[in-house]
Design a protein around this motif. Sequence first.
Motif, short mmCIF file in Angstrom:
data_model
loop_
_atom_site.label_atom_id
_atom_site.label_comp_id
_atom_site.label_asym_id
_atom_site.label_seq_id
_atom_site.Cartn_x
_atom_site.Cartn_y
_atom_site.Cartn_z
N ARG A 126 0.85 -1.19 0.00
CA ARG A 126 0.00 0.00 0.00
C ARG A 126 0.88 1.24 0.00
O ARG A 126 1.63 1.49 0.94
N ALA A 130 -2.03 6.24 -1.92
CA ALA A 130 -3.36 5.61 -1.98
C ALA A 130 -3.58 4.73 -3.21
O ALA A 130 -4.69 4.60 -3.70
N SER A 132 -2.44 0.60 -4.55
CA SER A 132 -1.94 -0.62 -3.93
C SER A 132 -1.74 -1.72 -4.97
O SER A 132 -2.31 -1.69 -6.05
N VAL A 258 0.05 1.77 7.93
CA VAL A 258 -1.15 1.98 7.12
C VAL A 258 -2.35 2.12 8.06
O VAL A 258 -2.57 1.27 8.93
N PRO A 260 -6.35 3.63 7.82
CA PRO A 260 -7.41 4.30 7.05
C PRO A 260 -8.07 5.43 7.82
O PRO A 260 -8.73 6.27 7.22
N GLN A 269 -6.86 8.51 3.31
CA GLN A 269 -6.25 7.18 3.29
C GLN A 269 -7.31 6.10 3.49
O GLN A 269 -6.98 4.93 3.68
N THR A 271 -9.48 4.81 1.41
CA THR A 271 -9.62 3.85 0.33
C THR A 271 -8.35 3.85 -0.52
O THR A 271 -7.49 4.71 -0.36
N GLU A 272 -8.26 2.89 -1.42
CA GLU A 272 -7.08 2.81 -2.28
C GLU A 272 -7.51 2.35 -3.67
O GLU A 272 -8.55 1.71 -3.84
N THR A 286 -9.27 0.60 2.48
CA THR A 286 -7.95 0.32 3.05
C THR A 286 -8.15 -0.29 4.43
O THR A 286 -9.01 0.13 5.20
N ASN A 290 -2.93 -2.33 6.94
CA ASN A 290 -2.93 -2.94 5.61
C ASN A 290 -3.40 -4.39 5.64
O ASN A 290 -3.00 -5.19 4.80
#
Lengths: 309, 207
Positions: A126, A130, A132, A258, A260, A269, A271-272, A286, A290
Amino acid sequence: MSYRFRTDLKWSDATPKEAFFNRRQIMTGAAAMAAGTMIGGIPGATQAQAFGVPIEREANSLDDITSYNNYYEFGTGKGDPKENAGDLVTDPWVIQVGGMVDNPGNYSVADLTDGLDVHDRLYRFRCVEAWSMVVPWNGVQLGDILNKVGVQSGAKYVSFTTAVKPDVMPGVRFPVLDWPYREGLRLDEAMHPLTLLATGIYDEPLYNQNGAPIRLVVPWKYGFKSIKAIVTINLTDEEPDTSWNLANAREYGFYSNVNPQVDHPRWSQATERPIGGGLFAKRIETLMFNGYADEVASMYEGMDLSVDI
Amino acid sequence: MAKTTLPGAQKLNGWLRKVPAWPIYLIAVLPPAWYLYQGLTGGLGVDPVKAMEHALGLLALQVLVATLLVTPLRTYTGLNLIKYRRALGLVGFFYVVLHLTVWWVLDVQLLSEVWKDIVKRPYITIGMGAFLLLIPLAITSNNRSIRKVGPLVWKRIHMLAYPAILLGAVHFVWLRKGFQLEPLLYLAGIILLLVIRIEWKRRRAVA
């Protein structure tokens, strides 16, 4: 820390062979056989049983992984490392191990990894930007290497630096960052069995743009923590400087787990965007650490993760 | 401002009299259409959304910078491109709209997140501010509007291009990680183009 991960998923189950055996990889059978005798590019290392943490997404193709990289030593564009990293000579390679260790000195990659188990690890990757990927790494546990060089009592952190070679790294001619690139981990993070020093991807030696010959992989932290092309490993009792933290402490903390719930000041942060899904790929949520919270959250008990970013 | 005419400029102007502005609108459709085709067929790499978003944003900035070059070119070389400026401005606006559309529909995807980004992220707030400043310019980029509001007021309105394009460059500098050379060069160029205008104004006031 001596637990095993609870999973029966092998990354070979999740790796679509056709996805990485693209045109470039299909060479003569003889060449493929020869490559197969070198596991992750480490001669003499033994292959440990494949295991990983379950991931509901397919691994990215080798083409995704080797053509979309943040490696500012070779330029700030995502395609720059693939284009510019070809001239970096990664053999011979010297890694200077120093600080609070029993066996300091200059090591080759083979010296450091010789006799250690090589693990296949399918990890989420990740980026702090943003996006991955899912990457099938091959590598040794950093903890195994640290045990080998002997960590002295009192050591609390490990720091790393990336090579700086202006003749083959066009990016370091411009001070985007204060070179060399620097990263660090707390000792418990470094000793965690999830933390790898990777030497291969898809059972091939690392491509230069992915950090050859040896790079860190810390799957529960934003990608920039996973420093590439390591030339120094240092054990210290003080929190080391890290490059992005030096460049902008408000945006990049030492831990950079990581998370969210804690936005980067300039973007969310929560979503990705999974890379490799094409023009209409849906964003996905996210996960805390992670997706590795079960394995690593205990290390941060008592810390306010919105402050210790 | 000392007007200069380079040799050949008059000749070039003579030729350009025969070249209409309307083909610019047709040509302008080609780059986005090409990006879309590339994005659908893998030509934009493994992250086509960002590639398209950034390509459109950069294209918008480049075309809008071109509108700022028209007057200095006339002043310092005698080359007169003024009849193409409206088309360039509208094309720049068109690219900004496409840039925003890709950002919203393909990148951020959720309207609620779009709004949060605009409110919470300064570089997006700035980009959005630049877009809002461009709207009245796009709406009044026609002869009827000039007649309706009068040329003086119209000229005033179109001075909004200066802050809009400056904000666009700031947005570009700010969105990159660390200070990077490319956006800083754009910002420097735009500041230069604005500073020479301030200088002209000062000299006119003195004279």
